[in-house]
Enzyme design. Structure first.
Site, short mmCIF file in Angstrom:
data_model
loop_
_atom_site.label_atom_id
_atom_site.label_comp_id
_atom_site.label_asym_id
_atom_site.label_seq_id
_atom_site.Cartn_x
_atom_site.Cartn_y
_atom_site.Cartn_z
N LYS A 110 -67.09 -38.34 54.11
CA LYS A 110 -65.69 -38.58 53.74
C LYS A 110 -64.85 -38.86 54.99
O LYS A 110 -65.33 -38.67 56.13
CB LYS A 110 -65.18 -37.37 52.96
N TYR A 140 -64.61 -41.21 40.89
CA TYR A 140 -64.23 -39.84 40.50
C TYR A 140 -63.64 -39.79 39.09
O TYR A 140 -62.83 -38.90 38.80
CB TYR A 140 -63.23 -39.28 41.51
N ASN A 163 -63.88 -31.36 52.68
CA ASN A 163 -65.24 -30.81 52.74
C ASN A 163 -66.29 -31.80 53.23
O ASN A 163 -67.48 -31.65 52.96
CB ASN A 163 -65.63 -30.16 51.41
N HIS A 168 -69.91 -36.07 50.35
CA HIS A 168 -70.15 -36.15 48.91
C HIS A 168 -71.64 -36.37 48.67
O HIS A 168 -72.31 -37.03 49.45
CB HIS A 168 -69.38 -37.34 48.31
N GLU A 192 -73.45 -44.18 40.78
CA GLU A 192 -72.74 -44.27 42.06
C GLU A 192 -73.40 -45.28 43.01
O GLU A 192 -72.70 -46.03 43.71
CB GLU A 192 -72.67 -42.88 42.71
#
Ligand code: UDP
Ligand code: MG
Length: 152
Positions: free
Chosen positions: A13, A53, A116, A119, A130
């Site tokens: 990310k 998402y 975080n 992914h 995805e």
């Protein structure tokens, strides 16, 4: 597709890219034995992230999540190998880094759930969706001699 060809979509990310963790994170998957099938630095559009998402669209944190994910480029890649989805999730650690097991990527590099670092697909079905969403047809398989050493 054989068990050794399972694929997962992994993404560093924007916080992970900015902190210079792309090489470290890709390296962990390479060293584990997974084959990197695709790898790209992407500035994701709002549309792409909304689709990625979409299951979380009703969550209160969704707007914040989209802003975070658009705050800079992401490093998107596809790993292939036995147990790619499950092992990918284990290597990432729990969603909230406060709960992530030591040695996982999130425990080693993150402190907050909203930052975080990475992914990983949560099921084989999500992984297929995805991988197709982020890479379309731009994935070409290749063989590696080392797979004869990694697999029994
Ligand atoms: N997230 C957040 N707050 C929450 C839950 C999730 O900011 O309370 C963010 C976090 O970055 C997480 C992402 O939304 O990685 C997607 O949530 P999901 O439940 O799918 O967790 P993941 O599959 O990434 O572990
Ligand atoms: Mg998820």
């Amino acid at each position: 597709m054989s068990a050794n060809q399972e694929r997962s979509f992994i993404m560093v990310k924007p916080d992970g890219v900015e902190r210079g963790l792309v090489g470290e994170i890709v390296s962990r998957f390479e060293k584990r034995g997974f084959k990197i099938l695709a790898l790209q630095l992407i500035h994701p559009s709002a549309e792409l992230l909304q689709e990625h998402y979409k299951d979380l669209a009703d969550k209160p944190f969704f707007p914040k999540l989209l802003a975070y994910m658009q705050s800079g480029p992401v490093a998107a890649f596809v790993i292939q190998g036995k147990g790619a989805v499950k092992i990918g999730r284990v290597m990432l650690g729990a969603t909230n880094p406060q709960d992530s097991a030591p040695g996982t990527i999130r425990a080693d590099f993150a402190l907050d759930i909203g930052k975080n670092v990475c992914h990983g697909s949560d099921s084989v079905e999500s992984a297929e969706r995805e991988v197709a969403l982020w890479f379309g047809d731009n994935i070409k398989s290749y063989s590696r001699a080392v797979d004869n050493v990694i697999y029994e």
